[in-house]
Design a protein around this motif. Sequence first.
Motif, short mmCIF file in Angstrom:
data_model
loop_
_atom_site.label_atom_id
_atom_site.label_comp_id
_atom_site.label_asym_id
_atom_site.label_seq_id
_atom_site.Cartn_x
_atom_site.Cartn_y
_atom_site.Cartn_z
N PRO A 92 -9.68 -9.30 2.01
CA PRO A 92 -9.72 -8.01 2.78
C PRO A 92 -9.57 -8.32 4.35
O PRO A 92 -9.00 -7.44 5.07
CB PRO A 92 -10.81 -7.16 2.39
CG PRO A 92 -11.63 -8.29 1.63
CD PRO A 92 -10.84 -9.23 1.26
N ASP A 93 -10.47 -9.34 4.88
CA ASP A 93 -10.42 -9.75 6.31
C ASP A 93 -9.13 -9.97 6.69
O ASP A 93 -8.61 -9.30 8.09
CB ASP A 93 -11.60 -10.63 6.61
CG ASP A 93 -12.96 -10.15 6.40
OD1 ASP A 93 -12.87 -9.04 6.44
OD2 ASP A 93 -13.75 -10.81 6.32
N ALA A 118 -6.85 -6.97 6.69
CA ALA A 118 -7.03 -5.78 7.78
C ALA A 118 -6.50 -6.20 8.91
O ALA A 118 -6.19 -5.28 9.81
CB ALA A 118 -8.44 -5.50 7.74
N ASN A 123 -2.77 -5.98 9.22
CA ASN A 123 -2.26 -4.71 9.31
C ASN A 123 -2.73 -4.02 10.71
O ASN A 123 -2.11 -3.17 11.19
CB ASN A 123 -3.13 -3.86 8.33
CG ASN A 123 -2.23 -3.73 6.91
OD1 ASN A 123 -1.22 -4.35 7.06
ND2 ASN A 123 -3.04 -3.45 5.61
N THR A 124 -3.74 -4.53 11.25
CA THR A 124 -4.12 -3.93 12.64
C THR A 124 -3.28 -4.43 13.65
O THR A 124 -2.79 -3.47 14.40
CB THR A 124 -5.45 -4.41 13.11
OG1 THR A 124 -6.52 -3.53 11.91
CG2 THR A 124 -6.01 -3.69 14.23
N SER A 177 1.56 -6.53 3.88
CA SER A 177 1.18 -5.86 4.87
C SER A 177 1.57 -4.40 4.87
O SER A 177 2.39 -4.09 3.96
CB SER A 177 1.75 -6.56 5.92
OG SER A 177 3.00 -6.53 6.30
N ARG A 178 1.20 -3.69 5.89
CA ARG A 178 1.98 -2.50 6.11
C ARG A 178 3.45 -2.65 6.47
O ARG A 178 3.72 -3.66 7.00
CB ARG A 178 1.32 -1.81 7.41
CG ARG A 178 1.44 -2.45 8.51
CD ARG A 178 1.41 -1.28 9.84
NE ARG A 178 2.69 -0.54 9.83
CZ ARG A 178 2.58 0.76 9.71
NH1 ARG A 178 1.67 1.44 9.86
NH2 ARG A 178 3.74 1.30 9.87
#
Length: 293
Positions: A249-250, A253, A256-257, A135-136
């Motif tokens: 990717p889902d 994403a 990360n969001t 993750s970020r």
Amino acid sequence: MNDTSKRRDFLKLGMAGLATAGVIGAAASVDVQKAAAQAAPDSLLRTVLERGKLIVGTGSTNAPWHFENDAGELVGMDITMGHILAKGLFDDPTKVEFVMQDPAQRIPNVTTNKVDITIQFMTMTAQRSQLINFSRPYYVEGVALLTLPSAENKTFDKLLAGGSATRISILQNVDAEQNVHLVLPQSQVMQIDTQANVLQALESKRVDAAAVDLSTVRWLASRNPDKYFDAGKSWFSMLYGAALRQGDPDWLAFVNTAFATAMFGHETALYDAAFKDYFGLEPPARHPGFPVI
């Protein structure tokens, strides 16, 4: 219609948009089934939403990241990040199950789907990212110096001025002496077998400072100011990120969001409270405008 009339109508439309923002926001909170239908059929995001809870791999013995408090509750910064994801998924931070795992299982349990995600003070590296997605970052770790509040040389400047007379304890590893000498080039480095003994060497005054994780320094100094002091020096940055399986990717994403929103957006309450509680610091102020994330 003249330019003034156009501008007036535009402003009216803008104000109407602001007035209905709450309604739009509520409508955006779609139910779980509708949200799951938007994810790819094989995405873990769909699986987690349909299951109704998040499964997080973590630990229970390393404050301030994951540990049991006096009431026997699992708490810590890693645990908070799990609650943040659950809130983003279900608008309920309690809908998460924490699976205790050995640090050696942080990657295998993700790749074999035993957990949805690992959040366990995991340092991001290029080598690990060949096996999992990160993750970020949610924290920038580092090495820091812990001293005694009663010591004359408790600050970094005093330790540096001490030259070869300054003694530093650190957990034994191949780069230990080199890492200390990056900031205290003339110091004596005492490599010790366990973190507990690294701290014990400081407490018994066999060394002037203990080189440990920045998060450990902030945790101990904020919890026990009469016993420990933050010397005011940190270096050797390391990024902590959550581990997810590759090829989704889902799911990546979403994580990360959720993290970005909790750290920099409009839902920072959980992250901010944990940051202050576990590190004894106020999070940096977020200023609307140019992004700094």
